[in-house]
Design an enzyme around this catalytic site. Structure first.
Site, short mmCIF file in Angstrom:
data_model
loop_
_atom_site.label_atom_id
_atom_site.label_comp_id
_atom_site.label_asym_id
_atom_site.label_seq_id
_atom_site.Cartn_x
_atom_site.Cartn_y
_atom_site.Cartn_z
N ASP A 19 22.55 -23.13 -48.37
CA ASP A 19 22.10 -22.83 -49.73
C ASP A 19 20.62 -22.45 -49.77
O ASP A 19 20.12 -22.06 -50.82
CB ASP A 19 22.42 -23.98 -50.69
CG ASP A 19 21.67 -25.27 -50.39
OD1 ASP A 19 21.02 -25.37 -49.33
OD2 ASP A 19 21.72 -26.20 -51.23
N ASP A 76 23.69 -26.30 -44.87
CA ASP A 76 24.80 -26.01 -45.79
C ASP A 76 24.65 -24.62 -46.40
O ASP A 76 25.40 -24.27 -47.30
CB ASP A 76 24.94 -27.09 -46.86
CG ASP A 76 23.79 -27.11 -47.85
OD1 ASP A 76 22.66 -26.76 -47.45
OD2 ASP A 76 24.01 -27.50 -49.02
N ASP A 122 19.69 -23.09 -43.96
CA ASP A 122 19.71 -24.52 -43.67
C ASP A 122 21.17 -24.93 -43.41
O ASP A 122 22.08 -24.09 -43.51
CB ASP A 122 19.06 -25.33 -44.79
CG ASP A 122 19.85 -25.30 -46.08
OD1 ASP A 122 20.63 -24.35 -46.28
OD2 ASP A 122 19.70 -26.21 -46.91
N SER A 166 22.51 -31.27 -47.16
CA SER A 166 21.70 -30.06 -47.09
C SER A 166 20.81 -30.05 -45.86
O SER A 166 21.29 -30.00 -44.74
CB SER A 166 20.89 -29.91 -48.39
OG SER A 166 20.31 -28.63 -48.47
#
Length: 547
Positions: free
Chosen positions: A299, A297, A295, A148
């Site tokens: 999410d 990834d 961010d 992440s």
């Protein structure tokens, strides 16, 4: 060299499939570097926030091919223990971090070798696509290789249950126990009849559904600057922007292509100071009034709004209030509920009450938020760390659909010659100013975090910034139906509070502050007063913890 340490290292080397990692450990062993070996072996990675996360390095304390291989064997055994038919399959995806491709390959090979059907993302793609695909395909589980928003040297292994949400206890404990029992696995090939690419229709269904909810009829003149922060959200978000009717979106070119080095950022996290500097420069050069950031990834969602000649980066709670305003009317009509966390602002609960919508407060993390609705459907859930779920078809936070919902609200406000800041003023004028801050205290020594929490429990403060502590809630043994959590909440006089907890994904202690002031007479005066008190509380608690 300690004999037990040497034995552990040699055993690991025997099973490690990575030539470079084996050589690294053998070199440390030959040099007698016990300190470094202990760093890599004494504290193996454990399932924290629904998976593993840590530095990419050889040894059980790092993310590496053997760690992923064993974790995936744990997943196979866990699914067998639950009686999940292997033909339901496991969705496997990855981001573009260092090691993600190799770790993805290991997970796929182990699953196929165990006879499990695999639905593999065809390329590095956003985490929300994996969460959505688990539900869409009725898969038995989902694996996402990602860290992440963590620093560049980290990677991770996120695990979803069959409901498309991150796993919770006792499932995490089961996977970890089975992973520790792992032996040398049989590895399968992608030529297996059990291997499938995730059908393009799955992603198309996700996109069409979100577009049906959050598009702008006739298009929008809103000028937006967008950055994926060197992550995998770029192409996905731009596809959605174009289809939703936004024709004036400028990307931050230096940060658009996926790059695991994150060369323009100290930390690839839109929450971090300076993360949006390049986006602000780009926005100023093209006359944008709104900045959207994902961010790495995709999410999470970060937002900045131009106020005259100054950019204001919105706090996670502020974005949550705006999305709540957008989604609560529909939730009221459909009988859905909303959810937030014990460290997020209390304002959403007041907004929900005004709309006669149930608001659930959960522990931190979307593994709890996504399940907060119980038997109802979750219309909206958020945590202040820039995590938002705006549609029940995705059982995790989703920075892509949240961006569409937020931009739709910004477009509607612009039609009335207002900005999102004007909308925030209206919200706080009605419900009160809810000043807040999140403070991250980083350390290289995890023990210092543990010691700080122990000190707070053994010698609790009676005042913070001169304000008396009226009550303390310790979540260590659970509280009002919530699972146990290493978290302390200090209620101060009135409605102000300070919450302290260790991060679930990084070596840092996190402090959350909320100060509430009535704002019916003058929102600016109330905000100034709240900000002053927030700053005083922040300075006081930082000195108290002294990491």
């Amino acid at each position: 060299m300690n004999e037990e340490v040497s034995k552990q290292v040699l055993e690991w080397i025997e099973h490690d499939p990575d030539t470079h990692d084996r050589a690294t450990l053998q070199k440390l062993l030959s040099e007698g570097n016990e300190a470094e070996l202990r760093r890599r072996f004494d504290a193996p990675l454990t399932f924290g926030t629904a998976g593993l996360r840590g530095p990419v390095m050889a040894g059980p304390a790092g993310m590496n091919r053997l760690t992923v291989r064993r974790a995936t064997q744990g997943v196979v055994r866990w699914l067998q223990e639950l009686g999940v038919d292997s033909s339901r399959g496991v969705v496997v995806g990855r981001d573009a971090r260092h090691g993600s491709e190799e770790f993805n390959d290991e997970a796929v090979a182990v699953l196929l070798g165990a006879g499990v059907h695999v639905y593999e993302m065809i390329s590095p793609l956003p985490t929300p696509y994996v969460a959505a695909a688990v539900k869409s395909l009725n898969a038995g589980a989902g694996i996402m290789i990602t860290a992440s928003h963590n620093p560049p040297n980290d990677n991770g292994y996120k695990l979803y249950a069959s409901d498309g949400s991150q796993i919770i206890a006792p499932n995490d404990e089961m996977v970890e126990r089975f992973a520790r029992q792992a032996t040398t696995p049989v590895l399968g090939e992608r030529t297996s009849e059990n291997h499938f690419d995730v059908p393009s229709e799955v992603i198309a269904t996700y996109q069409n559904h979100m577009l049906s909810r959050f598009s702008i009829k006739g298009g929008s003149s809103l000028r937006i600057t967008y950055t994926p922060l060197h992550g995998v959200g770029g192409d996905a978000m731009m596809t959605l922007f174009r289809a939703a009717g936004y024709s004036h979106v400028t990307v931050v070119s230096e940060q658009f292509a996926p790059d695991g080095n994150f060369p323009t950022l100290a930390f690839p996290n839109p929450e971090e100071p300076g993360a949006l500097d390049l986006a602000i420069t780009t926005a100023n050069s093209v006359g944008s009034s709104l900045i959207i950031a994902n961010d790495p990834d995709a999410d999470r969602l970060g937002v900045a709004v131009k106020d005259k000649d100054v950019w204001r980066i919105l706090r996670g709670d502020e974005i949550g209030w705006l999305l709540g305003l957008k989604l609560l009317p529909e939730a009221a009509k459909s009988g859905q509920c909303v959810a937030t966390t014990i460290v997020s602002s209390t304002l959403l609960s007041k907004m929900a009450k005004a709309h006669s919508v149930e608001c659930v407060t959960t522990l931190t993390g979307f593994k709890w938020i996504a399940r907060g609705a119980g038997d109802k459907e979750l219309a909206f859930g958020y945590e202040e760390a820039l995590g938002y779920g705006v549609d029940p078809s995705v059982g995790d936070k989703d920075g892509l659909s949240a961006a569409l919902a937020l931009c739709q609200l910004a477009h509607e406000a612009a039609q009335e010659d207002k900005t999102l800041l004007d909308v925030l003023n209206e919200i706080e004028s009605e419900y009160g100013v809810h000043g807040g801050a999140q403070i991250s205290l980083r350390t290289d020594d995890i023990a210092r975090i543990t010691n700080a929490m122990q000190l707070l429990r053994s010698n609790p403060p009676t005042t913070i910034a001169g304000m008396p502590v009226s009550s303390i809630t310790d979540y260590a043994n659970g509280y009002e139906g919530l699972a146990p959590s290493d978290c302390l909440s200090y209620q101060l006089s009135g409605t102000d509070r300070v919450v302290v907890r260790p991060s679930g994904t990084e070596a840092k202690l996190k402090v959350y502050i909320e100060v509430v002031r009535d704002a019916k007479n003058d929102v600016d005066v109330a905000r100034k007063d709240a900000t002053s008190v927030v700053n005083q509380l922040g300075e006081s608690i930082t000195q108290l913890l002294a990491l």
